[in-house]
Scaffold this active site. Structure first.
Site, mmCIF file in Angstrom:
data_model
loop_
_atom_site.group_PDB
_atom_site.id
_atom_site.type_symbol
_atom_site.label_atom_id
_atom_site.label_comp_id
_atom_site.label_asym_id
_atom_site.label_seq_id
_atom_site.Cartn_x
_atom_site.Cartn_y
_atom_site.Cartn_z
ATOM 1 N N SER A 142 17.344 27.736 0.586
ATOM 2 C CA SER A 142 18.178 27.911 1.736
ATOM 3 C C SER A 142 17.599 28.539 2.966
ATOM 4 O O SER A 142 16.617 29.294 2.798
ATOM 5 C CB SER A 142 19.234 28.813 1.201
ATOM 6 O OG SER A 142 20.313 29.110 2.307
ATOM 7 N N TYR A 156 21.319 36.846 -2.312
ATOM 8 C CA TYR A 156 21.373 35.457 -2.475
ATOM 9 C C TYR A 156 20.046 34.969 -1.701
ATOM 10 O O TYR A 156 19.144 34.000 -1.893
ATOM 11 C CB TYR A 156 22.567 34.685 -1.954
ATOM 12 C CG TYR A 156 22.374 33.255 -1.861
ATOM 13 C CD1 TYR A 156 22.555 32.200 -2.798
ATOM 14 C CD2 TYR A 156 22.308 32.890 -0.377
ATOM 15 C CE1 TYR A 156 22.429 31.013 -2.622
ATOM 16 C CE2 TYR A 156 22.182 31.307 -0.075
ATOM 17 C CZ TYR A 156 22.146 30.319 -1.049
ATOM 18 O OH TYR A 156 22.129 29.012 -0.985
#
Ligand code: NAP
Length: 247
Positions: A142, A156
């Site tokens: 990401s 995350y």
């Protein structure tokens, strides 16, 4: 280089877009999901209707036994030649000093350990040093790995930073065994993951901070993933590609 491809979280979002393109590229698709059987069965039917071959297998990638069962199910379809480590989760906005240990354990287990468990099973089957025929792995990272996601979900972001290092390390480890390993770092993509973080409209709301002034689609990410899986990327390994609209 067709064969069986395992796609974790292949029932919705980016994983589903990858499953569709993988079937079109000639792979037999073993798509994993966690609990939404309806969405998974829908993807299998869609691929079959388009003339492809697919099977859905329920299981939590953060559970070692589930991953072993997933790859046994893949073996029943034929020779495993590819893995897309796509399943990934986030939680609601929180500062690091507010994150309960259960949340941290869950995010790290699914996002990091899940990718390790699946890659281990794929390498055991694909490595030419272990009697396999080679293959390719793509790990979903990401842009958060670069940006840090402060006051949103640093947990995350850090799990995806681990994936970037994992991509590099595993790629070098198996480069001489017929396996390429690459990563894709999506930016703000219109999928349900934002709803799972309590912000269903996040992709639309943030489009102005993206240099190209729009969110991305799951298919735009899947096109990059499938290119890295394909023979067209035969000299690419250990790389992670940003698919972020410039962000
Ligand atoms: P999504 O729309 O939330 O889809 C999640 C998929 O993963 C579903 O198929 C879900 O199955 C499955 N899943 C969730 N937890 C699982 C588990 N523990 N074991 C197995 N499967 C599990 O997600 P997405 O937005 O497509 O994201 C895909 C990947 O791209 C993730 O790794 C994510 O971190 C990364 N990414 C996404 C964005 C974005 O903006 N969307 C940006 C950067 C990176 P069920 O349907 O059964 O729950």
């Amino acid at each position: 280089m067709a064969g069986v491809i395992v796609i974790t979280g292949g029932s919705r979002g980016i994983g589903a877009a990858c499953a569709k393109l993988a079937a079109e590229a000639g792979y037999d698709v073993c798509l994993n999901y966690r609990s939404n059987a309806k969405a998974a069965d829908g993807m299998v039917s869609q691929i079959a209707a388009d003339g492809g071959r697919a099977k859905a297998v329920a299981g939590d990638v953060g559970d070692n036994d589930d991953v072993i069962a997933l790859f046994k199910a893949a073996d029943e379809m034929g020779q495993v030649k590819g893995l897309i480590n796509n399943a990934g989760i986030l939680d609601v906005r929180a500062r690091v000093d507010e994150m309960p240990p259960e949340r941290l354990e869950r995010i790290m287990r699914v996002n990091i350990l899940g990718s390790f468990f699946c890659a281990r099973e794929a390498v055991r089957r694909m490595s030419t040093a272990k009697g396999g025929e080679g293959g390719a792995i793509v790990n979903l990272s990401s842009a958060a790995a670069r940006l840090g996601a402060a006051s949103q979900y640093v947990d995350y972001a850090a799990s995806k930073g681990a994936i970037d290092t994992f991509t590099r390390g595993l790629a070098l480890e198996v480069a001489g065994e017929g396996i390429r390993v690459n990563g894709v770092r999506p930016g703000i993509i219109d999928t349900d993951i934002h709803a799972s973080g309590g912000e269903p409209d996040r992709a639309r709301e943030l489009r102005d901070i993206v240099p190209v002034k729009r969110e991305g689609t799951a298919e735009e990410v899947a096109q990059a993933v499938l290119w890295l899986m394909s023979g067209k990327a035969s000299y690419v390994t250990g790389a992670t590609l940003d698919v972020t609209g410039g962000r």
